[in-house]
Every structure is written in structure tokens, then in C-alpha cells.
Design an enzyme around this catalytic site. Structure first.
Site, PDB file in Angstrom:
ATOM      1  N   ASP A 192      -1.087   2.677  -9.403  1.00 15.57           N
ATOM      2  CA  ASP A 192      -2.023   2.008  -8.427  1.00 15.57           C
ATOM      3  C   ASP A 192      -2.416   0.692  -8.891  1.00 15.57           C
ATOM      4  OD1 ASP A 192      -5.204   1.694  -7.386  1.00 15.57           O
ATOM      5  OD2 ASP A 192      -3.758   2.563  -5.876  1.00 15.57           O
ATOM      6  N   THR A 204      -2.867  -3.423  -2.543  1.00 12.73           N
ATOM      7  CA  THR A 204      -3.288  -4.419  -3.388  1.00 12.73           C
ATOM      8  C   THR A 204      -2.094  -4.898  -4.496  1.00 12.73           C
ATOM      9  OG1 THR A 204      -3.444  -2.209  -4.658  1.00 12.73           O
ATOM     10  CG2 THR A 204      -5.504  -3.196  -3.777  1.00 12.73           C
ATOM     11  N   THR A 205      -0.926  -4.051  -4.492  1.00 15.16           N
ATOM     12  CA  THR A 205       0.262  -4.517  -5.600  1.00 15.16           C
ATOM     13  C   THR A 205       0.880  -5.621  -4.582  1.00 15.16           C
ATOM     14  OG1 THR A 205       0.303  -2.171  -6.297  1.00 15.16           O
ATOM     15  CG2 THR A 205       2.136  -3.620  -6.792  1.00 15.16           C
ATOM     16  N   ASP A 221      -6.689   5.778  -1.458  1.00 19.20           N
ATOM     17  CA  ASP A 221      -5.721   4.650  -0.687  1.00 19.20           C
ATOM     18  C   ASP A 221      -5.432   5.173   0.538  1.00 19.20           C
ATOM     19  OD1 ASP A 221      -5.527   3.041  -2.603  1.00 19.20           O
ATOM     20  OD2 ASP A 221      -3.717   3.465  -3.589  1.00 19.20           O
TER      21      ASP A 221
END
Length: 548
Positions: A56, A89-90, A391
Site C-alpha cells: 500500500d 496513492t501510488t 482502500d
């Protein structure tokens, strides 16, 4: 704790910009391999000496330590993306790093950073316009199977993907439970942080995880053996005041000259507690829950009246119980009314799981709050399931708030890249090349997906580019890369989707942060340095010697 060594030194003008870009690229490279279903895991030693194993992006960046201010700014991106939409987010870190990397040639050719930032902002506006007009399409939020497909594709890259539909079902049930509908018939509020709580209990099978239509707490009754542990259709009273005798504000001293006075003092305390218990019992509640303490004498009177008491409950848990049962939290017992008693719960039950007792207030008529009970073999597994579930709940919330979909697998990025390259010919002057660079930067997402699953990157990306170019009207805009096999697939047929909110927010955050970092031309220290006389001096620029 893993430390990313990118030191801040005194740099001005071009050097400062290059330092910032290299710092941002370093952060981007840390999470690059965690994108896609074939992503790698990171093992991080956290501040307390524990080990975190996750893919994550937000969890990884939250744990690593950086010294460069630009790198810290990049890490804030992941945090703001997570707080805003709960996913992507990544992607946002990788995209921002690539945009900054592609800015280097323009800086070397002496294109002013303001001109580059202006071109990037125009490209962002055009990209959002392309998504709205050509790629996004609506979703029926009443169709649970369709909703499950989207949530499933969002956690397809995570550790819990091997568990099938367990996490998507938990996420969807939790979000639909806490959803409130406004007077206009639309979703007014979906606050999963406040009203959807996770309880991790090691032991049992992971398939035993469930969503309770109500609240669960790690609490037992005040007087085990004398108070009931199971009540159907309970009347619940919630308090945030104490049921103990109130001492003086500053621990008042009392001088007693006669022995009888001490007895009078104790009698006054007992009378006050008896009076409070009488007020409670007059409303005939079955359960009393308070955030403060309950004295032994009060427990005795309540047990005598067949009332179960639970003390020292967290404020957040009390708020969830109030929302689930329809009760009102009371601050003074003198103000208690019949309407403040909660009657919405179907069952009050205290059970022993392992060595601890847990209180369940479940089967509520209109819960609007829930508890997700996670079971699993170890704490490491439960922590990773929790991160994945957060998520998934973020994705489910975004869909219910804005029910529009986009194809996954890098299809959106490739479609926008193609449209921007066509539109770039109409942009005049020096802004044309930076405008086109945004389209090139967007290809980093499908390229990274291909890299992480071991495909031939150049061949796969060329095929995908050609596939999108085949249809001038954008019919092939749903074609992307299958992250499992590395082949070109129609995402509509594969069932890989992304919520509109997540993708739009990722683009906005990445481009705007890149513009901000490009416009930094000096890095200074905010710490005052002592001069030679030992007196505090003025704020100075950071130099290599001072930083060391």
C-alpha cells in the site's frame, strides 16, 4: 525505520529545481514496483521497532523517513490523496515523479518554470475535459453486482485479492450501512472514518470476518454475575457524566471534629448516588453506558433494579451507539427525557472471545453505524487486511457519491495521452512542448503495469498506442494492460474499473504538486543560526557545511 537519504543543501535557481526533481524522483522510485496486481511488497522497520509488510503506497510512505523538504512534500501528496478519496496513492506519486522528470529538458533549455507550470495547468484542464466528455460513463448504484466488480478491481492489486469477494463484500456492506440519505433523495453523508470501525481479533479463519449492523466494544458489564449479559430489544441510556460522587474541584480538605460528622458525610455521598440511580431507574432503561466511572454503590443499586451498566466507554464508541440506536448522549441526569432513551437496537449481548469479553449492540433498525470484525491468523495479516479494506471502503464511498466509472489498466491514461498529443498542435509558442509532455508522462502508468508483470515493455506499450490510434472517434479508449498477463485487453470485457473521483483527483494532485515544486528556486533553513558572538542571528540559507 527506512531512511531515504536525500539531503537538503543550499541550492538556488537551477540547482534547487534539479535537487527537488531528483528528490521527488527518488520517492517515486520507492513505490514504483508496488503498482498493479503483480506488484512487489515492501518490508519496513517502523519507529517502534515493528515490521510492516505491505504494498500500500500510503502505508509505505507514511513509515519512511526523509530529510529533503521536496521529498517530504511528495509524501504529503499520498496523505492528501488518501484523505480526499482513500485510493490512488501510488499512482499519484508515480505520476508526479514522471511529470517532474520530463520537466528537466525544458529547464535545461532555459524555459521559465512559470511557463512550464502554465502549460501543465492547461493540459490538466484539457485532460479532465476529455475524461468528462469521452471516457466516463454512469453506473447504476442499485446494481450490487456492478458495484462489487468495481470494488473488486480496486483491491485486485492488493494482498487480499486472493480471498475472492470477501473484502469487496465487507466494504460495500459497511459503506451502505453508514450511508445517510438527504431530503432530496441523494446521499448526504458517508463518513466511514467516524462510523465504520474495525475490530481486529487474532484467531479464527479470515472468512469469519463480518460487518455488524451496530456496534461492538471490548467491554464487559460492571458487575459480572449480577447484571444481565443478554437482553433483547434493550432500552439504552447513554451518558458522558460520572456516576460516582463528585469530589471538589481542587481535592477539598474537610476537617471533622466529631465522629458523627464523618457518618453524615458518607450518608450525603450515598444519598446523592441513590438519587442519581432513582432518576435513571424512573425511565426503566435496560442498559446504561457511560464514558466516565460508575461507583460500586451505584452498580449495586442498578443491579438491584435489573439495569446493566458499562463504564469508561470511548467517546467515539458512544457516538456510534447513539447513531445506531437513536439514543441521545446525556450530560446531566437532571435533563434526562424519555425521547433520549435509545430503542433502535435488536440485541444487547456480551460474549467471551478468547480471553476477553466483547459487548455487541446489534440488529439495529436503522444502524447508520457499523463495526467490521476482522478475524485472521496473525496481527500482520489482520493489519494488511485492514489497510486493504480501508482502500476498498474509500472506493465504494466514491462510487456512491459520484456514480461514474472509468476503465482501469492504464486505458484512461493512454486515451488522454493520445487526445493531448492531437490537441497540442493547436497550442502556440513555448507552451506546446510542456503541454505535450503531460501526455507522455501519463504513459508511465501503463508502462509501470507492464514492467511489474514482466512483459516486454516497449512492445506492449507500442501495441497499446497503436490500438488506441486505430479508432479516431475513441472507441478503443477502454483498451488497457492486463496486469496479470501483460497483454492488451478491453477493460470493459475484463471488468477492471476505476471510480471517476479517484482518477480525477490523482491527475489534479499530481499536476498541481509538480507545478508547485517547479516554481521553487531556493531552499532555505527556517532555523536561526548563532553568530560568532553567540547571539541568535537571522534566518540563513542552508549550506552543505551547515547541513552536515
Amino acid at each position: 525505520m527506512q531512511v531515504l537519504q536525500v539531503n537538503a543543501r543550499r541550492e538556488t535557481g537551477r540547482k534547487a529545481q534539479m535537487q527537488n526533481i531528483s528528490a521527488a524522483k527518488a520517492v517515486s522510485d520507492v513505490v514504483r514496483t508496488t503498482l498493479g496486481p503483480r506488484s512487489m511488497l515492501k518490508m519496513i522497520l517502523d519507529a517502534s521497532g515493528g515490521i510492516v509488510i505491505t504494498n500500500d503506497g500510503n502505508a509505505i510512505l507514511r513509515e519512511i523517513d526523509v530529510t529533503h523538504p521536496a521529498a517530504k512534500s511528495m509524501i504529503e501528496l499520498a496523505r492528501s490523496q488518501d484523505e480526499e478519496v482513500g485510493d490512488g496513492t501510488t499512482s499519484v506519486i508515480i505520476l508526479a515523479g514522471e511529470i517532474l522528470h520530463l520537466s528537466i529538458p525544458f529547464l535545461e533549455k532555459d524555459v521559465h518554470p512559470t511557463v512550464i507550470a502554465r502549460a501543465f495547468s492547461k493540459a490538466l484542464e484539457k485532460a479532465v475535459e476529455i475524461i468528462d466528455a469521452k471516457i466516463a460513463f454512469p453506473l447504476d448504484v442499485e446494481n450490487r453486482e456492478e458495484l462489487l466488480k468495481i470494488v473488486r478491481s480496486s483491491v485486485g492489486t492488493k494482498f487480499t485479492a486472493r480471498l475472492g469477494d470477501l473484502v469487496p463484500n465487507l466494504a460495500l456492506d459497511a459503506v451502505q450501512t453508514v450511508k445517510t440519505v438527504g431530503p432530496d433523495g441523494k446521499s448526504a453523508e458517508i463518513d466511514i472514518k467516524k462510523f465504520a470501525k474495525m475490530e481486529k481479533i487474532p484467531g479464527g479463519a479470515i472468512e469469519d470476518s463480518t460487518v455488524l449492523k451496530g456496534v461492538m466494544m471490548n467491554k464487559d458489564v460492571c458487575l459480572p454475575g449480577r447484571m444481565l449479559r443478554k437482553i433483547e430489544k434493550p432500552r439504552i441510556l447513554l451518558l458522558d457524566c460520572t456516576l460516582e460522587y463528585k469530589k471538589g474541584e481542587n481535592q477539598t480538605n474537610v476537617e471533622i471534629t466529631k465522629e458523627e460528622d464523618w457518618e453524615v458525610l458518607l450518608k450525603m455521598e450515598e444519598d446523592w448516588i441513590k438519587q442519581q440511580c432513582d432518576i435513571i431507574c424512573s425511565f426503566k432503561p435496560d442498559v446504561v453506558i457511560t464514558e466516565k466511572g460508575v461507583s460500586d454503590l451505584c452498580c449495586h443499586y442498578l443491579a438491584k433494579a435489573n439495569v446493566t451498566a458499562i463504564r469508561r466507554v470511548r467517546k467515539t464508541d458512544n457516538n456510534r451507539i447513539a447513531r445506531a440506536t437513536g439514543a441521545t448522549i446525556i450530560h446531566r441526569l437532571e435533563e434526562l427525557q424519555e425521547s433520549d432513551i435509545g430503542t433502535g437496537a435488536g440485541l444487547f449481548n456480551v460474549e467471551k472471545i478468547g480471553d476477553e469479553y466483547f459487548t455487541f449492540i446489534v440488529d439495529c433498525d436503522e444502524p447508520k453505524a457499523c463495526t467490521i470484525v476482522l478475524r485472521g491468523a496473525s496481527k500482520d495479516v489482520l493489519n494488511e487486511v485492514e489497510r486493504n479494506l480501508i482502500d476498498a471502503m474509500g472506493v465504494a464511498r466514491n462510487i456512491l457519491k459520484d456514480p461514474r466509472l472509468l476503465p482501469g489498466g492504464g486505458a484512461v491514461e493512454m486515451a488522454i495521452s493520445r487526445e493531448l498529443s492531437k490537441f497540442a498542435d493547436t497550442v502556440q509558442g513555448t507552451e506546446q512542448l510542456p503541454f505535450r509532455a503531460i501526455g507522455t508522462a501519463l504513459e508511465v502508468i501503463p508502462r509501470t503495469l507492464a514492467q511489474n508483470c514482466g512483459a516486454n515493455v516497449i512492445r506492449t506499450l507500442t501495441k497499446l498506442r497503436a490500438k488506441h490510434a486505430e479508432s479516431p472517434d475513441g472507441e478503443n479508449s477502454t483498451f488497457g494492460i492486463d496486469g496479470e498477463k501483460g497483454t492488451i485487453v478491453d477493460m470493459k470485457a475484463l471488468g477492471v474499473w476505476e471510480p471517476y473521483e479517484v482518477k480525477a483527483q490523482s491527475l489534479k494532485t499530481a499536476v498541481e504538486s509538480a507545478c508547485m515544486l517547479l516554481r521553487i528556486d531556493d531552499v532555505v533553513s527556517g532555523l536561526r543560526k548563532k553568530n560568532r558572538d553567540g547571539n541568535p542571528g537571522e534566518v540563513e540559507n542552508m549550506s552543505p557545511e551547515e547541513d552536515d
